[in-house]
Design a protein around this motif. Structure first.
Motif, PDB file in Angstrom:
ATOM      1  N   ASP A  13       0.855  -1.198   0.176  1.00 55.73           N
ATOM      2  CA  ASP A  13       0.076   0.117  -0.052  1.00 55.73           C
ATOM      3  C   ASP A  13       0.924   1.367   0.047  1.00 55.73           C
ATOM      4  O   ASP A  13       0.358   2.287   0.591  1.00 55.73           O
ATOM      5  N   GLY A  40      -4.772  -4.106  -3.781  1.00 50.70           N
ATOM      6  CA  GLY A  40      -5.415  -3.027  -4.079  1.00 50.70           C
ATOM      7  C   GLY A  40      -4.816  -1.814  -4.337  1.00 50.70           C
ATOM      8  O   GLY A  40      -4.285  -1.372  -3.664  1.00 50.70           O
ATOM      9  N   HIS A  41      -4.846  -1.481  -5.827  1.00 46.73           N
ATOM     10  CA  HIS A  41      -4.053  -0.429  -6.139  1.00 46.73           C
ATOM     11  C   HIS A  41      -5.013   0.685  -6.655  1.00 46.73           C
ATOM     12  O   HIS A  41      -6.045   0.624  -7.367  1.00 46.73           O
ATOM     13  N   THR A 295      -7.209  -1.158   0.876  1.00 46.28           N
ATOM     14  CA  THR A 295      -7.965  -0.820  -0.451  1.00 46.28           C
ATOM     15  C   THR A 295      -8.929  -2.257  -0.856  1.00 46.28           C
ATOM     16  O   THR A 295      -9.865  -2.167  -1.526  1.00 46.28           O
ATOM     17  N   ARG A 301      -5.515   0.359   8.672  1.00 43.20           N
ATOM     18  CA  ARG A 301      -4.213  -0.041   8.411  1.00 43.20           C
ATOM     19  C   ARG A 301      -3.404   0.437   9.501  1.00 43.20           C
ATOM     20  O   ARG A 301      -3.657   1.704  10.182  1.00 43.20           O
TER      21      ARG A 301
HETATM   22 MG    MG Z   1      -2.962  -1.561  -1.812  1.00 43.21          MG
END
Ligand code: MG
Ligand code: GDP
Ligand code: IMO
Length: 433
Positions: A13, A40-41, A295, A301
């Protein structure tokens, strides 16, 4: 043109999606080479927020061809839903036109998701990643290139279902799979993807021989690497430079630049120690201002100060040629900035990452302190970045304390910054000159 590798240098991330989207303007191919939809971008284009789990982030650039490479594990249903989402917004179905899936990539089936849902130890994303890689290593996995062959193979389906149900039973799962279910899944996968399955390594090799620019887009980060990360609290693939070309099906000689992405602080999702983790006001600041929520799973986080022990390790493994620093803006408003330069472990100072989870859990950070810089709004940061790039001023536009902080990180890691992120938007990145 050679290939460029983009890698997360921390626990994932770091902002890989944003950087790949930016650099893909100059590329004709973007390939993922490991992992799956645990990734997850995020790419932010003004008001539009795009989140990719399987589709390479270069999809935003119309000229870019896209590869889901040999080393990946791909959930065909998740890919289908991402493609439908893409087609709903753009009208494009890139399958077989500019999106290709490697015949060597492994398929995530419902069985793998059922197995992963039993995890309580690692805090996985639950997407079936580990069980699919386990089947690959056990040499019983199903690859996209096998689909046409097993399409009408009832014996294969029977044996596979037997094996899967025995594993589910032994693991204590109530879920079961059936021959009919598996056969109908295979039929659907064939129908959905037969035009896009191919020898993607050869495609990339040919493109490189023609002088085209290829970007290899990493997922996760160095500390989640199965060999070099904080085992066992890691993902199930090699996330590092050594696997970028290998997982894409080309040789390492094609690679020139290797950009390591790092936040100006550090975050982690899932279980496992993070020595600089902050459960105080500063931790709250980083999580709130940085919008630090996963994401893929939406989990909060964990946040902490920049950890140079982690970065030294990531640099040794990957030999970054440049650093892309992200989320500098998030530090704005903090009076004091700390950088962890070493750990104390059992009364001794260490500067290298220990290899066991129990030793890492006993490490306490040793910090140096730097002055902070004022907070600014995202639109102010964005305007600053646009001005810096247009005027070719680089990071000289930043407050003096921010420049000092960047210089300190560069000196500690021993690698120059190539860009500095000051906001989520595509244009909120200052190119270092
Ligand atoms: Mg990510
Ligand atoms: P990836 O998995 O490495 O692609 O990163 P993610 O997309 O999961 O998480 C990075 C988050 O930070 C996303 O929400 C991005 O939009 C955001 N982001 C990326 N770079 C910056 C930056 O420089 N500043 C700020 N404020 N946000 C950023
Ligand atoms: P991107 O590409 C952050 C973490 C999970 C868990 C561990 C193992 O967006 O940076 P897995 O499902 O892979 O078996 O989970 O790895 N993890 C990530 N953390 N970013 C990711 O991807 C991650 N992919 C996996 O939270 O701790």
């Amino acid at each position: 043109m050679p290939a460029t590798v983009i890698l997360g240098a921390q626990w994932g991330d770091e902002g890989k999606g944003k950087l790949v989207d930016r650099l893909a303007e100059q590329a004709t191919w973007v390939a993922r080479f490991q992992g799956g939809n645990n990734a997850g971008h995020t790419v932010v284009l003004g008001e539009q927020i795009l989140k990719f789990h399987l589709l390479p982030s270069g999809i935003t650039r119309k000229e870019c061809h896209l590869v889901l490479g040999d080393g990946m594990v791909v959930d065909p249903w998740v890919l289908d839903s991402e493609l439908n989402g893409w087609s709903d917004t753009t009208g494009e179905d890139p399958r077989g036109e500019r999106l290709f899936v490697s015949e060597r990539a492994h398929i995530i089936l419902p069985y793998h998701r059922y197995m992963d849902s039993l995890d309580t130890k690692i805090g996985t994303t639950g997407r079936g990643i580990g069980p699919t890689y386990a089947d690959k290593i056990n040499r019983v996995g199903l690859r996209f290139g096998d689909v046409a062959e097993v399409l009408n193979d009832g014996e294969w389906a029977k044996a596979t279902v037997q094996r899967m149900n025995a594993s589910l039973d032994a693991a204590g799962s109530q879920e079961r799979v059936s021959v009919e279910g598996l056969m109908s899944d295979i039929e659907w996968i064939h129908k959905a993807y037969h035009t896009s399955i191919g020898n993607t390594g050869l495609m990339l090799d040919n493109a490189l021989k023609l002088g085209e620019h290829v970007i290899l887009e990493g997922a996760q980060g160095c500390l989640l690497d199965i060999d070099q990360g904080t085992y066992p609290f890691v993902t199930s693939s090699v996330t590092s430079r050594g696997n970028a070309s290998h997982g894409a099906g080309i040789h390492p000689g094609h690679v020139k630049d290797v950009i390591g992405i790092t936040k100006a602080y550090i975050t982690r999702v899932g279980h496992g120690s993070m020595p600089t983790e902050l459960e105080d006001e500063v931790g709250n600041h980083l999580g709130t201002v940085g919008h630090e929520f996963g994401t893929t799973t939406g989990r909060k986080r964990r946040c902490g100060w920049f950890d140079a022990v982690v970065m030294r390790h990531a640099q040794r493994i990957n030999g970054f040629t440049g650093l892309a620093l992200t989320k500098l803006d998030v530090l704005g408003g903090l009076e004091e900035l700390k950088i962890c330069v070493a750990y104390e472990l059992d009364g001794k100072e260490i500067t290298e990452l220990p290899s066991t989870a129990s030793a890492l859990a006993r490490c306490t950070p040793i910090y140096i302190s730097m002055p902070g810089f004022p907070e600014m709004s995202l639109s102010e940061w964005l305007a600053m970045a646009v001005h810096a790039n247009e005027a070719g001023k680089g990071i000289s536009v930043l407050p003096a304390a921010a420049q000092q902080y960047i210089a300190k990180l560069e000196a500690i890691v021993g690698v120059p910054c190539t860009s500095v992120g000051v906001g989520p938007d595509r244009d909120a990145t200052i190119d270092c000159v």
